[in-house]
Design a protein around this motif. Structure first.
Motif, mmCIF file in Angstrom:
data_model
loop_
_atom_site.group_PDB
_atom_site.id
_atom_site.type_symbol
_atom_site.label_atom_id
_atom_site.label_comp_id
_atom_site.label_asym_id
_atom_site.label_seq_id
_atom_site.Cartn_x
_atom_site.Cartn_y
_atom_site.Cartn_z
ATOM 1 N N HIS A 117 0.799 -1.230 0.000
ATOM 2 C CA HIS A 117 0.000 0.000 0.000
ATOM 3 C C HIS A 117 0.836 1.288 0.000
ATOM 4 O O HIS A 117 0.274 2.380 -0.126
ATOM 5 C CB HIS A 117 -0.923 0.033 1.223
ATOM 6 N N GLN A 176 0.268 3.773 -2.852
ATOM 7 C CA GLN A 176 -0.975 4.541 -2.763
ATOM 8 C C GLN A 176 -0.823 5.711 -1.795
ATOM 9 O O GLN A 176 -1.328 6.811 -2.050
ATOM 10 C CB GLN A 176 -2.117 3.626 -2.295
ATOM 11 N N TRP A 177 -0.091 5.497 -0.688
ATOM 12 C CA TRP A 177 0.090 6.576 0.276
ATOM 13 C C TRP A 177 0.935 7.703 -0.315
ATOM 14 O O TRP A 177 0.641 8.876 -0.103
ATOM 15 C CB TRP A 177 0.757 6.039 1.546
ATOM 16 N N ARG A 226 1.197 8.379 -3.503
ATOM 17 C CA ARG A 226 0.379 9.052 -4.513
ATOM 18 C C ARG A 226 -0.623 9.999 -3.846
ATOM 19 O O ARG A 226 -0.849 11.125 -4.315
ATOM 20 C CB ARG A 226 -0.370 8.007 -5.343
ATOM 21 N N GLU A 235 -9.619 10.437 -7.820
ATOM 22 C CA GLU A 235 -8.535 9.580 -7.315
ATOM 23 C C GLU A 235 -8.185 9.963 -5.884
ATOM 24 O O GLU A 235 -7.954 9.091 -5.032
ATOM 25 C CB GLU A 235 -7.312 9.722 -8.219
ATOM 26 N N LEU A 239 -8.359 7.337 -2.782
ATOM 27 C CA LEU A 239 -7.160 7.032 -2.002
ATOM 28 C C LEU A 239 -7.321 7.448 -0.543
ATOM 29 O O LEU A 239 -6.827 6.770 0.373
ATOM 30 C CB LEU A 239 -5.952 7.734 -2.620
ATOM 31 N N ARG A 247 -9.388 4.793 1.229
ATOM 32 C CA ARG A 247 -8.584 3.600 1.488
ATOM 33 C C ARG A 247 -7.581 3.849 2.611
ATOM 34 O O ARG A 247 -7.362 2.990 3.480
ATOM 35 C CB ARG A 247 -7.839 3.183 0.215
#
Length: 332
Positions: free
Chosen positions: A10, A13-14, A16, A33, A37, A40
């Motif tokens: 993950h 994703q963090w 980003r 997005e 994100l 999540r």
């Protein structure tokens, strides 16, 4: 829980999410997005808090989540951009949307006032019935003109500012009931009509209009706007548009009322300065009137130009969503 594997899965994703939070402008896809994100990351943060013994990782992800939340919800901090938008869009747009109402109020008020001035001037006994013969004579000789010089100019301006702002607030707040607004306006009609009629009947029309016109143009326009916006709120309750519920219609008109209330505070500050410093100034009457008229015309032009533009943009935003970049303030 394998912490390294979880971070490896993950971590991208963090990073980003953090990148999007720091980016100044986001297009529609990037906003979507960012929302995904963020959702999540909040879930993943909860997992780490409950299962991970690594406080540094929890703290780092917490900061990313907080930045994302601030980016999505915005921060309620004052900024020049907010003030600028209020002055160029919010206030003039709200006044413009209520123009049919306050123009109708202005027309009715003006007709009634001049009718009452003419009636009192032609029937001197009426003035005596309202304020008494001695008081009428005192008003003409010194009372009316002395009102503008009785106190120091700064004190007088502050008194006028608070008085007119309070009158406007009552018109806005009572608008939903309709009748109280009409009563407040009628009180002002009687006050101006009787005083003006007395002055005219004694041959002092030049003094009356020479003193009341410089500040009265702007001051009364502010009162008309407050009354018109208040009545618009009341009418939204009585006859809401077909596409809106009664509550939605009142809420929409009420939001405009809040914008107008804030703007009128500034308008009445200007009119108070004119009344306290310009109206009693020892300069020719035409010059005093010219100053008041110039400020009044500037306000009307401000509302017509910026208000019509803001209203057009307001309707466009309601009718359809405009594509393109979304300008969000970056989290810092």
């Amino acid at each position: 829980m394998d912490l390294d594997a979880y971070v490896a899965e993950h971590g991208g994703q963090w990073r980003r999410l953090d990148q999007l939070c720091r980016q100044r402008r986001l297009d529609a896809a990037e906003v979507d997005e960012l929302v995904a994100l963020y959702q999540r990351a909040t879930t993943q943060l909860s997992v780490l808090r409950s299962r991970s013994p690594d406080p540094a990782l929890v703290s780092e992800l917490s900061q990313v989540v907080l930045r994302a939340r601030a980016r999505l919800t915005g921060r309620s901090r004052p900024s020049w951009a907010t003030v600028r938008r209020f002055l160029l869009v919010g206030f003039p747009g709200a006044v413009w949307r209520a123009a049919p109402w306050w123009c109708a109020v202005a027309t009715a008020f003006t007709l009634l006032t001049f009718t009452l001035i003419a009636f009192v001037a032609e029937n001197p006994a009426t003035a005596a019935a309202f304020i008494g013969e001695e008081d009428a004579a005192e008003l003409v000789e010194s009372g009316f003109a002395g009102y503008y010089t009785e106190f120091s100019a700064p004190t007088f301006a502050f008194h006028l500012w608070t008085h007119n702002a309070w009158l406007a607030a009552k018109c806005l707040a009572a608008g939903v009931l309709i009748v109280p607004v009409a009563y407040l306006l009628w009180q002002n009609v009687v006050n101006i009509g009787v005083v003006g009629g007395v002055m005219v009947s004694y041959g002092r029309a030049d003094v009356f209009f020479g003193l009341i016109t410089p500040h009265g143009l702007l001051e009364l326009t502010g009162v008309f706007v407050a009354a018109g916006v208040g009545l618009r709120v009341g009418w939204a309750w009585i006859a809401p548009p077909e596409q809106l519920t009664r509550g939605q219609a009142v809420a929409r008109a009420g939001r405009d009322g809040v914008l107008v209330a804030l703007g009128l505070v500034m308008l009445f500050a200007v009119s108070a300065v004119i009344e306290a410093f310009v109206t009693p100034a020892p300069v020719p009457v035409p010059l005093r009137i010219a100053v008041g008229a110039a400020v009044w015309l500037a306000f009307l032009a401000y509302v017509m130009v910026l208000g019509s533009r803001a209203d057009a943009a307001h309707h466009d935003s309601i009718d359809h969503d405009v594509g393109g970049d979304i300008d969000l303030q970056p989290a810092r």
